[in-house]
Design an enzyme around this catalytic site. Structure first.
Site, PDB file in Angstrom:
ATOM      1  N   ARG A   5      -8.829  -1.797   8.393  1.00 15.20           N
ATOM      2  CA  ARG A   5      -9.680  -0.736   7.879  1.00 15.20           C
ATOM      3  C   ARG A   5     -10.018   0.287   8.963  1.00 15.20           C
ATOM      4  NH1 ARG A   5     -14.262  -1.832   3.288  1.00 15.20           N
ATOM      5  NH2 ARG A   5     -14.109   0.221   2.386  1.00 15.20           N
ATOM      6  N   CYS A   6      -8.973   0.838   9.531  1.00  9.34           N
ATOM      7  CA  CYS A   6      -9.147   1.796  10.610  1.00  9.34           C
ATOM      8  C   CYS A   6      -7.906   2.644  10.709  1.00  9.34           C
ATOM      9  CB  CYS A   6      -9.360   1.042  11.917  1.00  9.34           C
ATOM     10  SG  CYS A   6      -8.823   1.914  13.370  1.00  9.34           S
ATOM     11  N   GLN A  33       0.821  -1.206   0.000  1.00  8.86           N
ATOM     12  CA  GLN A  33       0.000   0.000   0.000  1.00  8.86           C
ATOM     13  C   GLN A  33       0.859   1.262   0.000  1.00  8.86           C
ATOM     14  OE1 GLN A  33      -2.891  -2.265   3.139  1.00  8.86           O
ATOM     15  NE2 GLN A  33      -3.266  -0.074   2.998  1.00  8.86           N
ATOM     16  N   GLU A  47     -12.834   4.241   5.597  1.00  8.43           N
ATOM     17  CA  GLU A  47     -12.899   3.380   6.770  1.00  8.43           C
ATOM     18  C   GLU A  47     -14.081   3.675   7.678  1.00  8.43           C
ATOM     19  OE1 GLU A  47      -9.129   5.116   7.411  1.00  8.43           O
ATOM     20  OE2 GLU A  47      -8.205   3.185   7.792  1.00  8.43           O
TER      21      GLU A  47
END
Ligand code: MCN
Ligand code: CUN
Length: 788
Positions: free
Chosen positions: A372-373, A222, A742
């Site tokens: 996802r945070c 990423q 998110e």
């Protein structure tokens, strides 16, 4: 708000279909495993069956006899080059391959290099390792207790398993506020380990060219630029300097935070390629991915919330033990060991707050990565939203009413929280009111009362969360010293088409479409005429990558700023072409015209052509710009979610009947993509709320290491999400946009947990830790004698 551009141009506010989908739908994407290079070798990894054990001997003879096996690489081999340990993003150290001992089950022990994937796997199965088991510590409380075996024996002076203590806020003021409170609620909350389980596992192909000394790595990352710098810092001493490293992040099948860290497999593949001069592919399988990649959460929280008689919330006090596994490999901004957990005052105007977090080592894989945070925001939101609900029930107040009473008010923005964050904008009551209207809140409460009278279990749960995304302002945000800016470089070609490159990297978010829309908005060039590229460090400008929903807040802003630089130059060219002063021109998307003479105009395409064919003397030719954007603040998206559950008294199963999600991410670039992000995010919020957990038995054996027992929600378990928006622009973002990637995952679990507890409160249930499995609920019902 109606879009400013035509559908043909496709600027902000248009649901432009995703440019990337034609290749994905046809199976024509290029993922790491699709890359095939001539003479490529394959790597497979031998993993430890023990959670903590001395390595006595590694027997390689049988493996080396397997046809196709070329080498077995051990920690001893890497130690010769000083590559058996590597730094983590939090300045801790992590083994690439062990020399002395293993620290968790499934840890890498050795790697087998072979001419095919199958020979490599056969070779890995044939490697025999003699272990001498050591005492295992899986519970972080035990790890921190006196007399616990010290796990990090590699650290000379380490006498315990304590990683760090971190605290934030005004302890004295908080204690004082608690002392003066009329009501205090206290609750222990455990947020378990979970794993992102993206469709594509992690992997890479390392290709070292011995002739020109250049290393190219195709990699599921990423953050390609940061990885290049980390590789150069780790391996510069063996000749891999940064200009000789190229990281290519091709199509990615889901990242969700799990593709931020550097995993040992990447480093071993690089080492193997450097030694052999051949391309080396390593792609982990599903179980390796679940058992050994970094994990999220694992926070043991002890929270207290204080209120006055009338329900005014006044203070929060939190103590947390963070289980980081055997090394602190969290991908946090360096300054924040507990991430942005101190956004835990949430959407409420609290006067005082204090948080303490202690990190602990245990015999587990590295934890503290995201799911996802944005850096521990889910943990913070879950805590404040659960505590607020507990307080409401304790006071006998409606949870919606308590929230409405305590929200930060629209006129209070920019709002400085008790823990020092400056929230940029918000209208929390507006979002909750819309959610209540959509779901028919008052009717549902009436229905609940009737059902309760009949002994039926129905609950309504609210989560009114505030997110904090877009890391971040360089004053406070860096990773290993690299400031967290991001970038966009635009080149307009003579025929008016363009290419734009970014420092971020989409993993499914649709950047090729939405960045093009931002540029279409700013330049009036149709989105379809703008090629967006990311993920190749040889061509893209330096940036910190895509995570923490930072692409829109940071790189999206860079796109707007770079486009405006182009517009400035375009204005000068247009003035030259139209023989007027630049100030006499007015811009509307796609063209400059002379004030008061709209017929005298030049389109951006005509201007682009002139930039190469007929530009003013003394001006440089070409039409391009770059921006490295350092955001002045984070963005604070928010939302209100309401969930209705029915509980089956026979099985303990929680059935989500309805779920209304109102999100606010400021101005929206692509409504369809935002809705998609929310749908996916909600499902990833449902997952930990009801299904997902990775735990360990006392010996450190992983429970949940395959999809047989790590439960992902499928279409069958997923309810129909009802989504909607309010729009409160960010005042500091050039486009007024905030992140959305998110929000739903962060906000959803608390709504679901609150709904379940709401259904059971009258039975004396105050809290249930997620995942709220049928077994847990059924046991609570049975203990109270209310099962069917
Ligand atoms: N968007 C928009 N308008 C806004 C905000 C965002 O149209 N006001 C669009 C953006 O243009 C982008 C998408 O929504 O196409 C997400 O944008 P943003 O919120 O900026 O988040 P990022 O692009 O930085 O994506 C990261 C975020 C994170 S951190 C995780 S984790 C996650 C998520 O995105 N991982 C994902 N969503 C994912 N979606 C997919 N398909 N796959 C992942 O791995
Ligand atoms: Cu926070 S998981 Mo996303 O940051 O890649």
């Amino acid at each position: 708000m109606a879009p400013r551009t035509s559908a043909e141009v496709g600027g902000m506010g248009h649901s432009v279909k995703r440019k990337e989908d034609p290749r994905f739908i046809r199976g024509k994407g290029t993922y790491v495993d699709d890359v095939q290079l001539p003479g490529m070798l394959y790597l497979d990894i031998v993993r430890s069956p023990y959670a903590h054990a001395k390595i006595v001997k590694i027997h390689t003879e049988t493996a080396l006899a397997v046809p196709g096996v070329l080498a077995v690489i051990t920690g001893e081999d890497l130690a010769k080059y000083g590559l058996h340990w590597m730094p983590t993003l939090m300045s801790d150290t992590q083994m690439v391959l062990p020399v002395e001992k293993v620290m968790y089950q499934a840890q890498e022990v050795a790697a087998v290099l072979a001419t095919s994937r199958y020979s490599a796997a056969d070779g890995a199965a044939a490697v025999q390792v003699d272990y001498d088991p050591l005492p295992v510590v899986v519970d972080p409380h035990q790890a921190l207790a006196p007399g616990a075996p010290v796990l990090r024996t590699d650290k000379k002076d380490k006498k315990d398993n304590h990683i760090w203590h971190w605290e934030w806020g005004d302890r004295a003021a908080t204690d004082r506020t608690f002392a003066e409170a009329d009501h205090v609620v206290k609750q222990d909350i455990y947020i378990p380990r979970i794993h992102v389980a993206s469709i594509e596992t992690c992997g890479c192909i390392a290709h070292f060219d011995k002739v020109d000394g250049k290393l190219t790595v195709w990699m599921t990352t990423q953050a390609p630029h940061a990885i290049r710098t980390v590789f150069a810092l780790v391996a510069g001493h063996v000749g891999l300097e940064e200009h000789k490293i190229r990281i290519i992040s091709p199509d990615i099948g889901g990242g969700f935070g799990g593709k931020v860290p550097v995993y040992p497999g990447y480093v071993i593949a690089v080492a193997a390629s450097v030694l052999t001069g051949k391309p080396v592919k390593w792609v982990e399988d599903r179980m390796e991915n679940l058992q050994a990649d970094s994990f999220a959460r694992d926070y043991h929280i002890s929270a207290e919330l204080a209120a006055k008689k009338d329900g005014t919330l006044t203070a929060i006090r939190i103590k947390t033990i963070a289980d980081h596994g055997y090394t602190d490999a969290a991908a946090n901004p360096s300054k924040f060991p507990a991430g942005l957990f101190h956004v835990c005052t949430g959407s409420y105007d609290l006067k005082a707050a204090h948080v303490e977090v202690d990190g602990a080592y245990t015999n587990k894989p590295p934890g503290g990565i995201a799911y996802r945070c944005s850096f521990r925001v889910t943990e913070a939101v879950h805590t404040i939203e659960r505590m607020t609900d507990i307080m409401a029930h304790q006071l006998g107040m409606d949870p919606a009413e308590l929230r409405m009473k305590n929200f930060v008010k629209p006129e209070n923005f920019p709002y400085r929280s008790a823990l020092g964050w400056e929230y940029d904008s918000g209208d929390y009551a507006g979002a909750l009111r819309l959610a209540m209207d959509r779901i028919g809140y008052a009717d549902l409460r009436r229905e609940q009362a009737e059902k309760r009278a009949r002994g039926e279990l129905m609950g309504i749960g609210i989560s009114s969360f505030t997110e904090i995304v877009g890391a971040g302002p360089s004053k406070h945000f860096d990773i290993l010293g690299i400031k967290m800016f991001d970038s966009c470089e635009i080149r307009i070609h003579p025929t008016g088409k363009a290419i734009a490159r970014f420092g971020t990297k989409s993993q499914g978010q649709g950047h090729e479409t939405t960045y093009a829309q931002i540029l279409a908005e700013e330049l009036g060039i149709p989105a379809k005429d703008i090629q967006v590229e990311e993920g190749d460090t040889d061509t893209a400008p330096y940036g910190l990558g895509t995570y923490a929903s930072r692409s829109t807040p940071v790189a999206g802003a860079a796109a707007a700023v770079a486009a405006r630089k182009i517009q400035d130059k375009a204005r000068k060219i247009a003035a030259y072409l139209l023989e007027c002063a630049p100030d006499d021109l007015v811009w509307e998307p796609g063209k400059f015209s002379v004030k008061g003479a709209p017929d005298r105009a030049k389109t951006i395409q005509e201007i682009a052509f002139a930039a190469y064919t007929n530009h003013p003397q003394g001006m440089e030719a070409g039409l391009e710009a770059v921006s490295y954007y350092d955001p002045p603040n984070l963005t604070y998206p928010f939302g209100s979610y309401i969930c209705v559950v029915d509980i089956d008294k026979g099985t303990g199963e929680v059935k989500i009947r309805r779920f209304v999600a109102i999100d606010d991410c400021g101005n929206i670039i692509n409504p369809m993509i935002v809705e998609g992000q929310v749908h996916g995010g909600l499902t990833m919020g449902l997952a930990p709320a009801l299904f997902e957990e990775i735990s360990y038995d006392e010996s450190g054996n992983v429970q949940g290491g395959s999809f047989i027992d790590y439960l992902l929600p499928t279409a069958v378990e997923t309810p129909k999400w009802e989504t909607g928006n309010t729009v409160t622009p960010s005042p500091h973002h050039p486009l007024g946009a905030k992140g959305i990637g998110e929000s739903a995952t962060v906000g959803a679990p608390a709504a679901i947990a609150n709904a379940v507890v709401d259904a059971l409160w009258h039975l004396g249930v105050r809290h249930i830790d997620i995942p709220i499995t049928p077994a847990k609920v059924w046991k609570l019902l049975r203990d109270r004698g209310v099962t069917d």
